[in-house]
Write a protein that holds these residues in place. Structure first.
Motif, PDB file in Angstrom:
ATOM      1  N   ILE A  64       0.725  -9.571   9.680  1.00  0.00           N
ATOM      2  CA  ILE A  64       1.237  -8.210   9.481  1.00  0.00           C
ATOM      3  C   ILE A  64       0.364  -7.435   8.507  1.00  0.00           C
ATOM      4  CG2 ILE A  64       2.851  -8.825   7.606  1.00  0.00           C
ATOM      5  CD1 ILE A  64       4.778  -6.761   8.924  1.00  0.00           C
ATOM      6  N   LEU A  65      -0.155  -8.108   7.486  1.00  0.00           N
ATOM      7  CA  LEU A  65      -1.071  -7.426   6.565  1.00  0.00           C
ATOM      8  C   LEU A  65      -2.361  -7.057   7.276  1.00  0.00           C
ATOM      9  CD1 LEU A  65      -0.648  -9.477   3.253  1.00  0.00           C
ATOM     10  CD2 LEU A  65      -0.007  -7.103   3.640  1.00  0.00           C
ATOM     11  N   ASP A  66      -2.865  -7.998   8.110  1.00  0.00           N
ATOM     12  CA  ASP A  66      -4.072  -7.708   8.891  1.00  0.00           C
ATOM     13  C   ASP A  66      -3.857  -6.495   9.794  1.00  0.00           C
ATOM     14  OD1 ASP A  66      -5.494  -9.764   7.800  1.00  0.00           O
ATOM     15  OD2 ASP A  66      -5.006 -11.192   9.387  1.00  0.00           O
ATOM     16  N   SER A  67      -2.670  -6.431  10.409  1.00  0.00           N
ATOM     17  CA  SER A  67      -2.371  -5.340  11.332  1.00  0.00           C
ATOM     18  C   SER A  67      -2.357  -3.994  10.621  1.00  0.00           C
ATOM     19  CB  SER A  67      -1.008  -5.583  12.012  1.00  0.00           C
ATOM     20  OG  SER A  67      -1.038  -6.761  12.781  1.00  0.00           O
ATOM     21  N   PHE A  68      -1.718  -3.927   9.448  1.00  0.00           N
ATOM     22  CA  PHE A  68      -1.670  -2.666   8.710  1.00  0.00           C
ATOM     23  C   PHE A  68      -3.048  -2.261   8.198  1.00  0.00           C
ATOM     24  CE2 PHE A  68       2.970  -2.830   8.501  1.00  0.00           C
ATOM     25  CZ  PHE A  68       3.269  -1.492   8.611  1.00  0.00           C
ATOM     26  N   THR A 106       0.900  15.219   9.465  1.00  0.00           N
ATOM     27  CA  THR A 106       1.033  15.221   8.004  1.00  0.00           C
ATOM     28  C   THR A 106      -0.198  14.582   7.381  1.00  0.00           C
ATOM     29  OG1 THR A 106       3.422  14.981   8.253  1.00  0.00           O
ATOM     30  CG2 THR A 106       2.510  14.524   6.075  1.00  0.00           C
ATOM     31  N   ASP A 107      -0.614  15.118   6.243  1.00  0.00           N
ATOM     32  CA  ASP A 107      -1.812  14.629   5.556  1.00  0.00           C
ATOM     33  C   ASP A 107      -1.430  13.488   4.618  1.00  0.00           C
ATOM     34  OD1 ASP A 107      -4.513  14.592   4.871  1.00  0.00           O
ATOM     35  OD2 ASP A 107      -4.181  15.922   3.166  1.00  0.00           O
ATOM     36  N   PHE A 108      -1.484  12.251   5.124  1.00  0.00           N
ATOM     37  CA  PHE A 108      -1.121  11.069   4.344  1.00  0.00           C
ATOM     38  C   PHE A 108      -2.358  10.384   3.779  1.00  0.00           C
ATOM     39  CE2 PHE A 108       2.625  10.821   7.310  1.00  0.00           C
ATOM     40  CZ  PHE A 108       3.585  11.033   6.336  1.00  0.00           C
ATOM     41  N   SER A 109      -2.193   9.805   2.602  1.00  0.00           N
ATOM     42  CA  SER A 109      -3.115   8.756   2.175  1.00  0.00           C
ATOM     43  C   SER A 109      -2.377   7.432   2.370  1.00  0.00           C
ATOM     44  CB  SER A 109      -3.537   8.931   0.715  1.00  0.00           C
ATOM     45  OG  SER A 109      -2.442   8.685  -0.151  1.00  0.00           O
ATOM     46  N   VAL A 110      -3.095   6.383   2.701  1.00  0.00           N
ATOM     47  CA  VAL A 110      -2.464   5.102   3.051  1.00  0.00           C
ATOM     48  C   VAL A 110      -3.128   3.994   2.248  1.00  0.00           C
ATOM     49  CG1 VAL A 110      -1.892   3.522   4.914  1.00  0.00           C
ATOM     50  CG2 VAL A 110      -2.085   5.966   5.385  1.00  0.00           C
ATOM     51  N   SER A 111      -2.283   3.131   1.705  1.00  0.00           N
ATOM     52  CA  SER A 111      -2.811   1.928   1.051  1.00  0.00           C
ATOM     53  C   SER A 111      -1.977   0.727   1.474  1.00  0.00           C
ATOM     54  CB  SER A 111      -2.795   2.076  -0.473  1.00  0.00           C
ATOM     55  OG  SER A 111      -1.476   2.265  -0.940  1.00  0.00           O
ATOM     56  N   VAL A 112      -2.673  -0.420   1.661  1.00  0.00           N
ATOM     57  CA  VAL A 112      -2.020  -1.677   2.015  1.00  0.00           C
ATOM     58  C   VAL A 112      -2.404  -2.695   0.954  1.00  0.00           C
ATOM     59  CG1 VAL A 112      -1.708  -3.456   3.779  1.00  0.00           C
ATOM     60  CG2 VAL A 112      -2.208  -1.093   4.459  1.00  0.00           C
ATOM     61  N   CYS A 113      -1.394  -3.391   0.423  1.00  0.00           N
ATOM     62  CA  CYS A 113      -1.628  -4.326  -0.687  1.00  0.00           C
ATOM     63  C   CYS A 113      -0.991  -5.680  -0.391  1.00  0.00           C
ATOM     64  CB  CYS A 113      -1.031  -3.789  -1.986  1.00  0.00           C
ATOM     65  SG  CYS A 113      -1.620  -2.150  -2.447  1.00  0.00           S
TER      66      CYS A 113
END
Length: 274
Positions: free
Chosen positions: A4-8, A21-28
């Motif tokens: 799931i982390l790999d997918s995100f 919408t103007d999003f910033s995205v972070s995955v941790c």
């Protein structure tokens, strides 16, 4: 890293392309940021491998295992934004990381400012319509009072006409009395000279009285016309005042309804901004 982390991490660069919408995205994961994709308006200067900041929404979401939403002021990164973080879990329901979307709040703040302005304007409109309604009622009261006064004036005119009618009757009788005195004086000859003087004085008084009555009739006639015109105009004024009150009441209801909607809009804008 789990699947799931790999997918995100794999889809993070494409998320902005899928929304308006103007999003910033972070995955941790549990220790660090795996990927950060800035938006057009926001760059938090987070880089892959950066450790968690303990007060960040991503860290709180991992620790609490719950969704976290927070508005962050411009004092942190130089611009205000809303951050939404959710925990990511493996197949055993164990928290293994988090994903965070952040959105600039300039549109929300603009909406809130517009809602505030609309709300303030409608509050002023409510006050103005209430003032207009009060003045319209006062105007109607004044018109009704003046109408009562003109009614009293017309009554006085009618009473005066009755008095003049009575005086006219007396004048006619006086004139008849003078005529009879003149006839009696003529019948008596020299012995009736005293009657002749009295007869002349009586007829002179009757004639003078008739002249006064004619003048008074003319004045009263003009007064009646003027009073009738005033009464007609006052009737128009009362009609206009009544219509104005009805219109103001309708506008007042409409303005209050818009004001209530403006208050709800302001509340929703605050919720959206917060």
């Amino acid at each position: 890293m789990s699947n799931i982390l790999d997918s995100f991490v794999a889809v993070a660069p494409y998320i902005n392309q899928l929304t308006n919408t103007d999003f910033s995205v972070s995955v941790c994961d549990l220790e660090k940021c795996l990927i950060y994709v800035p938006s057009e308006k926001q760059d938090h200067k987070i880089r892959s491998g950066s450790p968690h900041v303990k007060n960040s929404v991503s860290y709180e979401s991992i620790i609490s295992g719950k969704k976290v939403i927070r508005r962050v002021g411009s004092e942190v990164f130089g611009f205000p934004y809303i951050a939404i973080a959710i925990p990511l879990r493996d197949n055993n329901d164990k928290v293994i990381g988090s994903v965070v979307f952040t959105e600039a709040v300039d549109r929300q703040d603009l909406l809130l400012a517009l809602a505030d302005n609309l709300h303030d304007t409608m509050q002023q409109m409510v006050s103005i319509t209430e003032s207009i309604s009060e003045n319209s009622i006062k105007l109607k009261d004044v018109g009704e009072s003046l109408s009562h006064i003109t009614d009293e004036s017309l009554k006085s005119v009618r009473d005066t006409e009755n008095i003049l009618g009575f005086i006219t009757s007396i004048s006619n009788k006086t004139n008849m009395l003078g005529l009879n005195a003149a006839i009696e004086a003529a019948r008596l000859g020299k012995d009736g000279s005293g009657f002749m003087v009295v007869a002349e004085e009586i007829r002179s008084l009757a004639n003078a009285t008739n002249e006064y009555i004619k003048n008074a009739d003319k004045i009263i006639g003009e007064l009646r016309k003027s009073t009738s015109k005033i009464t007609g105009r006052l009737d128009e004024l009362l009609s206009i005042s009544s219509n104005q009150i009805d219109i103001n009441n309708y506008i007042s209801i409409l303005v209050k309804d818009i004001n209530e909607r403006a208050e709800k809009l302001k509340e929703n804008a605050q919720l959206l901004s917060e």
